[in-house]
Design a protein around this motif. Structure first.
Motif, mmCIF file in Angstrom:
data_model
loop_
_atom_site.group_PDB
_atom_site.id
_atom_site.type_symbol
_atom_site.label_atom_id
_atom_site.label_comp_id
_atom_site.label_asym_id
_atom_site.label_seq_id
_atom_site.Cartn_x
_atom_site.Cartn_y
_atom_site.Cartn_z
ATOM 1 N N THR A 71 2.363 -5.540 -1.679
ATOM 2 C CA THR A 71 2.177 -5.105 -0.297
ATOM 3 C C THR A 71 1.849 -3.613 -0.234
ATOM 4 O O THR A 71 0.968 -3.191 0.539
ATOM 5 C CB THR A 71 3.433 -5.417 0.525
ATOM 6 O OG1 THR A 71 3.763 -6.807 0.385
ATOM 7 C CG2 THR A 71 3.216 -5.107 1.996
ATOM 8 N N LEU A 72 2.528 -2.811 -1.033
ATOM 9 C CA LEU A 72 2.223 -1.382 -1.096
ATOM 10 C C LEU A 72 0.812 -1.144 -1.622
ATOM 11 O O LEU A 72 0.090 -0.267 -1.135
ATOM 12 C CB LEU A 72 3.235 -0.670 -1.992
ATOM 13 C CG LEU A 72 4.413 0.012 -1.301
ATOM 14 C CD1 LEU A 72 5.385 0.564 -2.326
ATOM 15 C CD2 LEU A 72 3.925 1.138 -0.396
ATOM 16 N N HIS A 73 0.421 -1.931 -2.599
ATOM 17 C CA HIS A 73 -0.944 -1.820 -3.116
ATOM 18 C C HIS A 73 -1.976 -2.072 -2.020
ATOM 19 O O HIS A 73 -2.986 -1.363 -1.925
ATOM 20 C CB HIS A 73 -1.162 -2.822 -4.254
ATOM 21 C CG HIS A 73 -2.593 -3.147 -4.503
ATOM 22 N ND1 HIS A 73 -3.493 -2.236 -5.023
ATOM 23 C CD2 HIS A 73 -3.310 -4.280 -4.270
ATOM 24 C CE1 HIS A 73 -4.686 -2.797 -5.108
ATOM 25 N NE2 HIS A 73 -4.599 -4.029 -4.655
ATOM 26 N N LEU A 74 -1.716 -3.062 -1.191
ATOM 27 C CA LEU A 74 -2.670 -3.374 -0.129
ATOM 28 C C LEU A 74 -2.865 -2.182 0.808
ATOM 29 O O LEU A 74 -3.968 -1.929 1.286
ATOM 30 C CB LEU A 74 -2.202 -4.593 0.666
ATOM 31 C CG LEU A 74 -2.079 -5.906 -0.115
ATOM 32 C CD1 LEU A 74 -1.620 -7.033 0.801
ATOM 33 C CD2 LEU A 74 -3.384 -6.276 -0.806
ATOM 34 N N ARG A 75 -1.793 -1.428 1.061
ATOM 35 C CA ARG A 75 -1.909 -0.289 1.954
ATOM 36 C C ARG A 75 -2.482 0.950 1.242
ATOM 37 O O ARG A 75 -3.346 1.636 1.766
ATOM 38 C CB ARG A 75 -0.539 0.056 2.550
ATOM 39 C CG ARG A 75 -0.483 1.348 3.373
ATOM 40 C CD ARG A 75 -1.488 1.368 4.545
ATOM 41 N NE ARG A 75 -1.344 0.256 5.448
ATOM 42 C CZ ARG A 75 -0.565 0.254 6.524
ATOM 43 N NH1 ARG A 75 0.141 1.321 6.825
ATOM 44 N NH2 ARG A 75 -0.528 -0.805 7.313
ATOM 45 N N THR A 76 -1.996 1.233 0.039
ATOM 46 C CA THR A 76 -2.311 2.515 -0.612
ATOM 47 C C THR A 76 -3.420 2.444 -1.648
ATOM 48 O O THR A 76 -4.030 3.458 -1.973
ATOM 49 C CB THR A 76 -1.069 3.086 -1.303
ATOM 50 O OG1 THR A 76 -0.710 2.231 -2.418
ATOM 51 C CG2 THR A 76 0.096 3.182 -0.338
ATOM 52 N N GLY A 77 -3.653 1.260 -2.204
ATOM 53 C CA GLY A 77 -4.623 1.135 -3.288
ATOM 54 C C GLY A 77 -4.018 1.321 -4.659
ATOM 55 O O GLY A 77 -4.674 1.050 -5.675
ATOM 56 N N GLU A 78 -2.763 1.777 -4.727
ATOM 57 C CA GLU A 78 -2.111 1.925 -6.036
ATOM 58 C C GLU A 78 -1.831 0.542 -6.610
ATOM 59 O O GLU A 78 -1.320 -0.339 -5.928
ATOM 60 C CB GLU A 78 -0.808 2.706 -5.898
ATOM 61 C CG GLU A 78 -0.122 2.974 -7.230
ATOM 62 C CD GLU A 78 1.125 3.831 -7.105
ATOM 63 O OE1 GLU A 78 1.711 4.181 -8.144
ATOM 64 O OE2 GLU A 78 1.514 4.148 -5.952
#
Length: 212
Positions: free
Chosen positions: A91-98
């Motif tokens: 989920t964090l990847h979806l927002r930040t790209g990390e």
């Protein structure tokens, strides 16, 4: 209903949904876990208890319930927490790209004072955090070797599972706060997946895969 900043879309796979970040438009397929060791009911119950633990008014009751589940099946409850950590990393990847594996690699314990004056304590916290990271990576990738390594990590030495449970809860609370800080709410993600998917006809592959 999806938390703020996120939306769900249907897929042809009855056991999976697409989770979409409404700001970045990145998406990932999230499949309900379906193995003899772990299923969606385990995850939903773990999610409920983690959310209750994060609320100081319900923390004691949640701690007692988690301790009971740990005594019954330590592997199952700790794998459930690992799956939730992997989902939050996606989920964090979806927002930040990390990348999710990098989010997991950055997980650490901030629940106690740490510093250069206490190198032994620092090493202990890092060793425990690494075990948590291994579990999350196993859930993220479905890799057999990593999964086996996590199983060993939560069973040796005797009594380590209870320590890891508290350690994981603090790590998860810190990660949830980081998500809220950038406008992403991880509340009830697993419950929503359970409500809007059906049990697949066969054991599922890894639960997470990118869609764009």
């Amino acid at each position: 209903m999806a938390p703020a900043g996120l939306s769900w879309q249907t897929l042809h796979d009855v056991g999976a949904l697409a989770l979409v970040d409404t700001a970045s438009q990145r998406a990932a397929a999230v499949a309900r876990p379906c193995t003899p060791e772990l299923d969606i009911t385990d995850i939903v119950e773990a999610e409920r208890l983690v959310q209750a633990w994060a609320d100081t008014t319900t923390r004691q009751e949640a701690e007692e319930a988690l301790a009971t589940r740990l005594r019954v099946d330590a592997v199952r409850i700790l794998q459930s927490l690992s799956w939730l950590l992997a989902m939050w990393a996606v989920t964090l990847h979806l927002r930040t790209g990390e990348q999710p594996h990098m989010v997991i690699r950055s997980l650490t314990y901030r629940g106690v004072w740490r510093g250069a004056q206490a190198p032994h304590a620092e090493g202990v916290w890092e060793s425990l955090s690494e075990r948590i990271r291994v579990g999350a990576l196993a859930a993220l990738t479905g890799d057999t070797e990593t999964t086996n390594a996590f199983r060993l990590a939560i069973q040796r030495p005797p009594g380590i599972a209870e320590v890891l449970l508290h350690h994981a809860l603090v790590v998860m609370d810190d990660l949830a706060r980081s998500m809220h800080a950038i406008g992403v709410d991880p509340t009830d993600l697993a419950r929503t997946l359970a409500v809007y998917t059906a049990e697949p006809p066969a054991i599922q592959p890894p639960s997470f895969r990118p869609l764009n």
